[in-house]
Design a protein around this motif. Structure first.
Motif, mmCIF file in Angstrom:
data_model
loop_
_atom_site.group_PDB
_atom_site.id
_atom_site.type_symbol
_atom_site.label_atom_id
_atom_site.label_comp_id
_atom_site.label_asym_id
_atom_site.label_seq_id
_atom_site.Cartn_x
_atom_site.Cartn_y
_atom_site.Cartn_z
ATOM 1 N N ASN A 1 0.812 -1.214 0.000
ATOM 2 C CA ASN A 1 0.000 0.000 0.000
ATOM 3 C C ASN A 1 0.848 1.266 0.000
ATOM 4 O O ASN A 1 0.514 2.251 0.647
ATOM 5 N N GLY A 2 1.962 1.222 -0.715
ATOM 6 C CA GLY A 2 2.802 2.402 -0.846
ATOM 7 C C GLY A 2 3.839 2.596 0.239
ATOM 8 O O GLY A 2 4.530 3.626 0.271
ATOM 9 N N ALA A 3 3.974 1.639 1.146
ATOM 10 C CA ALA A 3 4.981 1.766 2.203
ATOM 11 C C ALA A 3 6.376 1.872 1.605
ATOM 12 O O ALA A 3 6.689 1.223 0.608
ATOM 13 N N PHE A 4 7.219 2.708 2.226
ATOM 14 C CA PHE A 4 8.611 2.779 1.782
ATOM 15 C C PHE A 4 9.526 3.040 2.970
ATOM 16 O O PHE A 4 9.143 3.641 3.971
ATOM 17 N N PHE A 5 10.755 2.561 2.859
ATOM 18 C CA PHE A 5 11.752 2.578 3.923
ATOM 19 C C PHE A 5 12.927 3.435 3.428
ATOM 20 O O PHE A 5 13.502 3.155 2.385
ATOM 21 N N THR A 6 13.270 4.478 4.171
ATOM 22 C CA THR A 6 14.385 5.333 3.802
ATOM 23 C C THR A 6 15.665 4.799 4.426
ATOM 24 O O THR A 6 15.832 4.845 5.647
ATOM 25 N N THR A 7 16.530 4.255 3.605
ATOM 26 C CA THR A 7 17.785 3.685 4.092
ATOM 27 C C THR A 7 18.814 4.793 4.299
ATOM 28 O O THR A 7 18.671 5.917 3.803
ATOM 29 N N SER A 8 19.848 4.459 5.027
ATOM 30 C CA SER A 8 20.930 5.420 5.255
ATOM 31 C C SER A 8 22.199 4.661 5.599
ATOM 32 O O SER A 8 22.171 3.451 5.833
ATOM 33 N N GLY A 9 23.319 5.379 5.604
ATOM 34 C CA GLY A 9 24.589 4.766 5.932
ATOM 35 C C GLY A 9 25.246 4.125 4.730
ATOM 36 O O GLY A 9 24.722 4.122 3.626
ATOM 37 N N VAL A 10 26.393 3.554 4.982
ATOM 38 C CA VAL A 10 27.197 2.982 3.906
ATOM 39 C C VAL A 10 26.998 1.477 3.779
ATOM 40 O O VAL A 10 27.644 0.831 2.952
ATOM 41 N N GLY A 11 26.120 0.920 4.613
ATOM 42 C CA GLY A 11 25.859 -0.512 4.530
ATOM 43 C C GLY A 11 27.011 -1.349 5.047
ATOM 44 O O GLY A 11 27.314 -2.407 4.499
ATOM 45 N N ALA A 12 27.690 -0.874 6.098
ATOM 46 C CA ALA A 12 28.852 -1.575 6.638
ATOM 47 C C ALA A 12 28.450 -2.961 7.118
ATOM 48 O O ALA A 12 27.624 -3.100 8.014
ATOM 49 N N SER A 13 29.034 -3.984 6.527
ATOM 50 C CA SER A 13 28.637 -5.356 6.864
ATOM 51 C C SER A 13 28.930 -5.696 8.311
ATOM 52 O O SER A 13 28.200 -6.451 8.945
ATOM 53 N N SER A 14 29.994 -5.118 8.877
ATOM 54 C CA SER A 14 30.329 -5.415 10.274
ATOM 55 C C SER A 14 29.260 -4.883 11.217
ATOM 56 O O SER A 14 28.933 -5.515 12.223
#
Length: 401
Positions: free
Chosen positions: A354-367
């Motif tokens: 229903n149009g939900a969205f998630f705003t990601t952030s950061g560099v995606g550091a795997s650690s």
């Protein structure tokens, strides 16, 4: 099956004079009846075993669960997996629903069991509504296990887990918690002291560790439903059904309280249901694994935070409200974008509806995300099924729960 419950529903809706002041309000009773109906239908099928929910699959298939109650402690998951509660102690049976004396509680009351120094597995003799006069201050190595009875902690103070360890809260209905305090309250057989005003949380974790809050139904409290602050860590919040509340869950005391950098919390298999507004959860500083939850209602946002928390959102189901301005799952709080864009927040395998969205952030550091991972995520397509029985279960002695 549904028609057989109709007289009970009508009784509560249209005969308020028959309800004593200690019984939950009619709307809660009706909700409970409706959930019992749904649970009865589910238990006719296959959804009590082999669901893919690792907690339920661990113990619910056992028809002798009542004789093996303490085995539940071995079914914990996530960061709170080490919470043994009262597994290694005696069974203590609550026979008295009163809470008349909070300094010298009577044997047989919930408070008497909760404050003992020895490990105890606390169960209930029968259905009861417990209206606590002051906070129930838990001692370490305790389990409160509501299975086999309908137990409501309601209309007064609720549960405080302060500077103690190894606590399991399971199978309770916790609602309508009030602010209390400015009173003497006992916290152990050896100590009582003056308590200032409590916030009115359903479950307040304050400097606690190794805590597992599982299969409870929570709603309508004065502050949070479940809050964890002041250096609390090693916590799992799972299989709970939360409804009708504004600020649902706070994890982290304040932006300046940096001791919460070590906080690790798993939020798994919960159903965030009708009438919720925000904070599912709101996080600060630490590491948070939000995995396989069903979000079917929020008015402002679902997951938020400040002070650079790491949030690993995996395999959740997010159903956005119809309102155009409330579609965003996330809220980066109390910081400009130039700051929060560096916070590690990710979505992986989440189902957005229903149009939900998630705003990601950061560099995606795997650690960072490895530290914020606590169990393997199931596919988001089965989240509705594996959270179907979230909340306090209707368990009958002598049969599968």
């Amino acid at each position: 099956m549904a028609p057989s419950f109709l007289p009970l529903i009508l009784l509560y809706l249209f005969s308020p004079s028959l309800i004593s002041a200690t019984v939950p309000p009619p709307q809660h009773t009706v909700q409970q009846v409706q959930r019992s109906l749904n649970s009865s239908r589910r238990n006719l099928g296959f959804l009590s075993c082999g669901t893919g929910n690792p907690v339920d699959d661990c113990w619910r298939c056992d028809p002798n669960w009542e004789k093996n109650r303490q085995r539940l402690a071995d079914c914990a998951i996530g960061f709170g997996k080490g919470a043994v509660g009262g597994r290694d102690g005696k069974i203590y049976v609550v026979t008295d629903s009163s809470d008349d004396d909070v300094v010298n509680p009577k044997p047989g009351t919930l408070r008497y069991g909760a404050i003992q120094d020895e490990p105890l597995w606390i169960i209930f003799e029968r259905d009861m509504v417990i209206k606590l006069k002051q906070e129930l201050i838990m001692n370490s190595f305790k389990t409160i296990d509501g299975r086999g009875a309908s137990v409501h902690i309601a209309g007064g103070a609720c549960i405080t887990i302060q500077y103690v360890t190894n606590i399991i809260i399971h199978g309770l209905n916790i609602h309508d918690c009030k602010q209390t305090g400015n009173a003497m309250v006992r916290s152990s057989p050896r100590h009582y002291g003056f308590r200032t005003m409590a916030d009115g949380d359903g479950v307040s974790i304050f400097g606690g560790s190794h805590v597992w809050v599982d299969h409870n139904s929570l709603s309508n409290c004065a502050d949070g439903l479940i809050d964890a602050i002041m250096g609390s860590t090693a916590i799992t919040i799972s299989n709970n059904y939360m409804t009708h509340h504004d600020k649902v869950m706070l994890l982290g005391h304040s932006d300046t309280y940096e001791q919460d950098k070590n906080m690790q919390v798993t939020i798994a298999f919960n159903h965030f249901g009708e009438g919720l507004v925000q904070r599912m959860p709101r996080c600060r500083h630490g590491y948070f694994h939000v995995v396989n939850n069903d979000y079917t209602h929020w008015e402002m946002y679902a997951i938020g935070g400040s002070a650079n928390p790491t949030i690993n959102s995996q395999g959740n189901r997010f159903l956005a409200p119809d309102r155009r301005f409330s579609k965003e799952v996330t809220k980066h709080e109390d910081a400009p974008e130039s700051n929060w864009k560096n916070w590690n927040w990710r979505t992986e395998g989440d189902l957005m509806l229903n149009g939900a969205f998630f705003t990601t952030s950061g560099v995606g550091a795997s650690s960072s995300y490895a530290r914020a991972s606590s169990l393997g995520a199931r596919p988001s397509s089965i989240v509705s099924a594996i959270t179907t029985n979230a909340g306090a279960l209707v368990c009958k002695r002598g049969s599968r729960c």
